[in-house]
Design an enzyme around this catalytic site. Structure first.
Site, PDB file in Angstrom:
ATOM      1  N   HIS C  60       4.325   1.450  -7.572  1.00  0.00           N
ATOM      2  CA  HIS C  60       5.489   2.231  -7.996  1.00  0.00           C
ATOM      3  C   HIS C  60       5.822   1.822  -9.410  1.00  0.00           C
ATOM      4  O   HIS C  60       6.317   0.721  -9.645  1.00  0.00           O
ATOM      5  CB  HIS C  60       6.673   1.962  -7.062  1.00  0.00           C
ATOM      6  N   ASN C  92       7.007   9.008  -6.043  1.00  0.00           N
ATOM      7  CA  ASN C  92       8.452   9.083  -5.765  1.00  0.00           C
ATOM      8  C   ASN C  92       9.268   8.727  -6.996  1.00  0.00           C
ATOM      9  O   ASN C  92      10.176   7.918  -6.963  1.00  0.00           O
ATOM     10  CB  ASN C  92       8.842   8.224  -4.560  1.00  0.00           C
ATOM     11  N   HIS C 230      -0.162   1.100   3.600  1.00  0.00           N
ATOM     12  CA  HIS C 230       0.487  -0.116   4.102  1.00  0.00           C
ATOM     13  C   HIS C 230       0.620  -0.211   5.621  1.00  0.00           C
ATOM     14  O   HIS C 230       1.728  -0.226   6.165  1.00  0.00           O
ATOM     15  CB  HIS C 230       1.855  -0.331   3.443  1.00  0.00           C
ATOM     16  N   ASN C 276       9.649  -1.751   3.290  1.00  0.00           N
ATOM     17  CA  ASN C 276       9.276  -0.687   4.209  1.00  0.00           C
ATOM     18  C   ASN C 276       7.776  -0.460   4.195  1.00  0.00           C
ATOM     19  O   ASN C 276       7.258  -0.107   3.132  1.00  0.00           O
ATOM     20  CB  ASN C 276       9.957   0.612   3.769  1.00  0.00           C
ATOM     21  N   ASP C 303       1.614  -1.980  -3.053  1.00  0.00           N
ATOM     22  CA  ASP C 303       2.931  -1.367  -2.862  1.00  0.00           C
ATOM     23  C   ASP C 303       3.959  -2.047  -3.764  1.00  0.00           C
ATOM     24  O   ASP C 303       5.090  -2.334  -3.366  1.00  0.00           O
ATOM     25  CB  ASP C 303       3.370  -1.431  -1.391  1.00  0.00           C
TER      26      ASP C 303
END
Lengths: 183, 311, 426
Positions: C60, C92, C230, C276, C303
């Site tokens: 990200h 995202n 993940h 998460n 992640d």
């Protein structure tokens, strides 16, 4: 700083008999000073003064047989002026099951030293009412006052050094010298 | 002891020590002038992010009876809502000279997080569904007062209701079992946490099967939202199965005690008026609240126990 | 004429060979691999492994939209320091990567930083709302090969089926963040005895497993390919193992933190451990490690999820989930993963390059002629993490104070050294 086992033995400042006689004398003095037992109340300070308060009250009841003088116990730990400066251990719970307002309260303790305990006691008494007068009876006055407090009734005046330990029980009053100058 | 954040952090010695200290405070509260100068010069700040007039007032009264100064932080007008972080808020208040924070927040763990940002003592007045240690102290003290038992070995205590979402239940389960009680949780499976097998308790889904065997019946409040979330079909059904009805009151042992942490949902977990219940100690729970909180404040701020014995 | 670089004395690991050799680079390619090579610049690789640069399938980078936490440049630098030469940027962002304009922007920012290949992924659904398909053909034409709604799973089974059918026609891969949202409302940590004690709503394992099962079956009937992001539970590994036995085109990744950290860490109330899917139990970790060893899990992906300091100082339930990962991945995997070094290279470079379909320039054997996207790492060096000294703009690493084993010494991106002796070069 090395801490040696105290090599100096305790010395007996008052024998058991001396203690008993002093208590009887103090009881008489209280009655005499107050012209009887009207409005009188005895409050012993936890923990050292409560047994003496009980005995003084018992003696007074012997002298003036018609009335029973009220006796209470006060724990002054929460009224001390050094809270937060050193660990506080609470004594047994205070128990003053009568109204102090207008009474002549005789505060009783075993040893009078700096006077701070008695100051705390006078403040604590205020929680229970407004006495007409407060008098102080102690078995031993060892000097070294830090506040303007003076006893009305004394068993024995006992000069001591600051580091000495003084203990007072039925069996007598003992002084243990501490030459290390413990705070 | 620096903080009071959870019962398991407090431990059995801490717990019994505070209960004994409460006796002293209870005596002070009996005096015509119920005030001692023990915490003079100390400041206690209430940080209540969840509304609770009763608990907050209980703490403030306790502080004042010990002659401490109090500060109330009103979260609805605070800058926390405008985006100032919790950390900044705590730091600002600490800079004003605060010795202890009494904190209630809907999020679990806040008392531990706050401890990192201030040197003040932290008292947890409720963090989410996690812990409410002073309530557990009040409840233990109330039981002790009524039964004169120093420890609870052999005592059977039933906690009834929404255990899953209850911080009072979690704290009490720890406190009661530390003191030796036999604890049974009574609730429908949906109101129990997913896995209680590692808790030292037994579980029952039928209140009527155990009600005549308990020494203490501790009722929890059921919030109406639980119905909307599907935990119970209707409040009426919950009340019929798990509420304290007249019939159940009659089934109790003659010396069984009834308790509730408040506030009560009349008609839900309590179908009858508690003042009609002979052995209800709910009023004692309220009365003991101030004494217990005085003991906590004194232990943290005045007893010198955090000084480690060196002057 | 740019200078030639020789990486000296490292152990070069390729798919069917492993030997001590020098690697010579000119311009943007490897020109020779052999002994006693000479060049203008020498980079010492003694005691180190030399392999193709790592490829992260799951980072990200927060730009556009949340530059406070990270930018493509700072994320790229963190990646380079972690030995990465390519990062798949998760979609995202704000606006999300569901249009060519945003895809191009992200790619351009990556080129401008010039530290790694930033490979933008696309959304499966428009705006990641889970309601209608994103223009996947258009995005595929713009070069996107991997599509996901990561951050969320696609909840609607019918829509997911359509997405897979559509994807099959385009030769792209869909990747799923498996989480049935209705089962995880308000969840903060794994549903376990620890969350019972803490009074926190739990994230049950079946919330992941139900979607893994669903998507495996959808792959079975559509014939498309799917990559699972993940994975975190024992049962998820079992499901994927069985699916692979059945010959389905399924790949899967696991994060370093799911291999090394357990749910009990949440009892510290520290939101840095909130993620998460959540940290799980020691049994789940064992199953994931077994999955790495038997090939059920194809790749390690970080992640990498930066959050500003303020966000991670909120309460456990309010704090956003996510941890940093780029700079610590190698150190965690070598210390805790239980794999041989060549397996680590496969998991962090060869396999992810293939899954992202960038294996023309990444994840190749180190031989003459390839693009010089290389990683030189010391597999024995122990080090401890200081969050303030990480290149990422954020500091939310769960490894503060932990000792990791394995650290990147040099990274080569298209022939240029982006990292020398553990220091970023730009």
């Amino acid at each position: 700083m090395s801490k040696s086992v105290s090599s100096s033995p305790s010395r007996e400042a008052m024998t058991a008999a001396d203690v008993r006689r002093a208590i009887v004398r103090i009881a008489h003095e209280i009655v005499e000073r107050n012209h009887g037992v009207d409005g009188l109340a005895i409050v012993g300070l936890q923990r050292g003064g409560t047994w003496i308060a009980e005995e003084i009250a018992a003696q007074i009841n012997n002298i003036e047989k018609e009335v029973k003088v009220p006796v209470g116990a006060l724990d002054v730990s929460l009224h001390r002026d050094d809270i937060g400066m050193r660990p506080v251990s609470l004594g047994a719970i205070s128990n003053i099951p009568f109204d102090l307002s207008g009474a002549t309260v005789v505060v009783v303790d075993d040893v009078l030293y700096t006077g701070r305990t008695v100051r705390a006691a006078m403040e604590g008494l205020n929680n229970y009412g407004r006495p007409r007068a407060v008098q102080l009876a102690v078995l031993v006055d060892r000097g070294h006052r830090e506040l303007p407090i003076r006893p009305d009734f004394v068993g024995k005046n006992l000069p001591t050094h600051r580091g000495d330990e003084v203990s007072a029980t039925h069996d007598g009053v003992f002084v243990t010298p501490n030459p290390e100058g413990k705070p | 002891m620096k903080h009071l954040r959870s019962i398991d952090e407090l431990g059995l010695d801490g717990l019994t020590g505070l209960l004994q200290l409460t006796d002293h405070m209870a005596e002070i509260n009996q005096r015509p002038v119920p005030k001692v100068p023990a915490l003079r010069g100390r400041t206690v700040a209430s940080l209540f992010f969840e509304d609770s007039t009763r608990t907050r007032l209980s703490f403030e009264t306790a502080a004042k009876r010990l002659s401490a100064d109090t500060m109330t932080f009103n979260v609805s007008t605070s800058s926390v809502n405008k985006g100032e972080s919790l950390r900044d808020t705590v730091a600002t208040i600490t800079d004003m000279g605060v010795d202890a924070f009494v904190v209630r927040h809907k999020s679990v763990g806040i008392p531990w997080q706050i401890s990192q940002w201030t040197t003040a003592s932290i008292i947890n007045a409720g963090d989410g569904a996690h812990q409410h240690p002073t309530q557990a102290l009040v409840d233990c003290y109330t039981i002790r007062e009524a039964t004169h038992a120093q420890n609870f070995s052999g005592m059977k205590i039933a906690i009834v209701g929404d255990i899953k979402h209850s911080r009072v239940a979690r704290s009490n389960i720890q406190a009661f079992t530390l003191l030796g009680a036999n604890v049974v949780l009574v609730a429908p499976p949906t109101l129990l946490p997913p896995d209680v097998s590692h808790w030292p308790v037994s579980v029952s889904h039928k209140l009527d099967e155990i009600i005549d065997k308990v020494d203490v019946l501790y009722m929890l409040r059921l919030q109406s939202e639980r119905m909307a979330q599907g935990h119970v079909p209707t409040l009426r059904e919950y009340s019929e199965q798990y509420g304290l009805t007249q019939k159940r009151v009659l089934a109790l042992k003659s010396d069984a005690i009834v308790m509730h942490p408040g506030p009560m949902n009349r008609g839900v977990e309590m179908q009858i008026d508690p003042s009609d219940v002979k052995n209800s100690l709910i009023h004692r729970q309220v009365a003991n609240g101030v004494s217990v909180r005085m003991a906590v404040l004194f232990e943290l701020l005045g007893s010198g126990s955090s000084l480690g014995g060196q002057a | 004429m740019s200078k030639s670089i020789v990486i000296k004395g490292g152990t070069v690991i390729n798919r069917s060979s492993q030997e001590v050799a020098d690697v010579k680079i000119e311009n943007d390619c490897v020109v020779e691999v052999g002994k006693n090579l000479k060049g203008d610049i020498q980079l010492d690789a003694s005691g180190c492994i030399v392999s193709s640069g790592f490829v992260d399938l799951h980072a990200h980078l927060r730009e556009p939209g949340k530059e406070e936490a990270e930018t493509i440049e700072t994320g790229s630098r963190a990646g380079a320091l972690g030995g990465y030469t390519a990062l798949v940027a998760m979609p995202n962002t704000d606006p999300p990567q569901d249009s060519v304009a945003v895809i191009d922007f992200v790619r351009e920012q990556g080129k401008r930083a010039g530290l790694v290949d930033v490979v933008p992924s696309g959304c499966i659904t428009l705006g990641r709302q889970g309601e209608s398909l994103a223009p996947m053909a258009e995005l595929a034409n713009a070069g996107v090969t991997l599509f996901t709604d990561d951050g969320n799973g696609v909840q609607d089974a019918a829509l997911m089926r359509r997405a897979l059918e559509y994807a099959k026609g385009l030769g792209i891969t869909l990747a799923q963040h498996c989480e049935v949202a209705e089962l995880t409302k308000g969840a903060v940590m794994n549903e376990c005895s620890c969350c019972t004690d803490l009074g926190l709503p739990g994230w049950p394992s079946i919330a992941e497993e139900l979607m893994v099962f669903r998507d495996i079956e959808l792959v079975r009937i559509t014939g498309a390919s799917m990559h699972f992001l993940h994975l975190s539970t024992m049962r998820s590994v079992e499901l994927v193992r069985a699916a692979k036995r059945d010959g389905l085109a399924i790949t899967a990744e696991v994060t370093p933190h799911h291999l090394s950290l357990t749910q009990e860490l949440l009892s510290s109330y520290n939101p840095v451990f909130k993620v998460n899917p959540p940290l799980r139990s020691i049994d789940d970790i064992r199953a994931l490690k077994a999955g790495l060893l038997d090939g059920t899990i194809d790749a390690i992906a970080t992640d990498h999820a930066p959050h500003p300091r303020r966000d991670k100082e909120m309460s456990l339930d309010m704090a956003p989930p996510g941890m940093l990962g780029l700079e610590t991945a190698l150190g965690v995997v070598l210390a805790e993963g239980g794999c041989e070094i060549r397996d680590v290279v496969a998991l962090m470079s060869w396999n992810p390059a293939k899954i992202a379909r960038i294996d023309a320039e990444h994840g190749r054997d180190v031989v003459a002629g390839i693009k010089a996207n290389l990683c030189v790492f010391d597999p024995q060096l122990t080090w401890s993490v200081d969050p303030e000294r990480l290149a990422s703009k954020s500091i939310n690493t769960p490894y503060v104070g932990r000792t990791l084993r394995g650290r990147v010494r040099h990274t080569m991106f298209k022939g240029t050294a982006t990292v020398i002796d553990g220091q970023a070069q730009k």
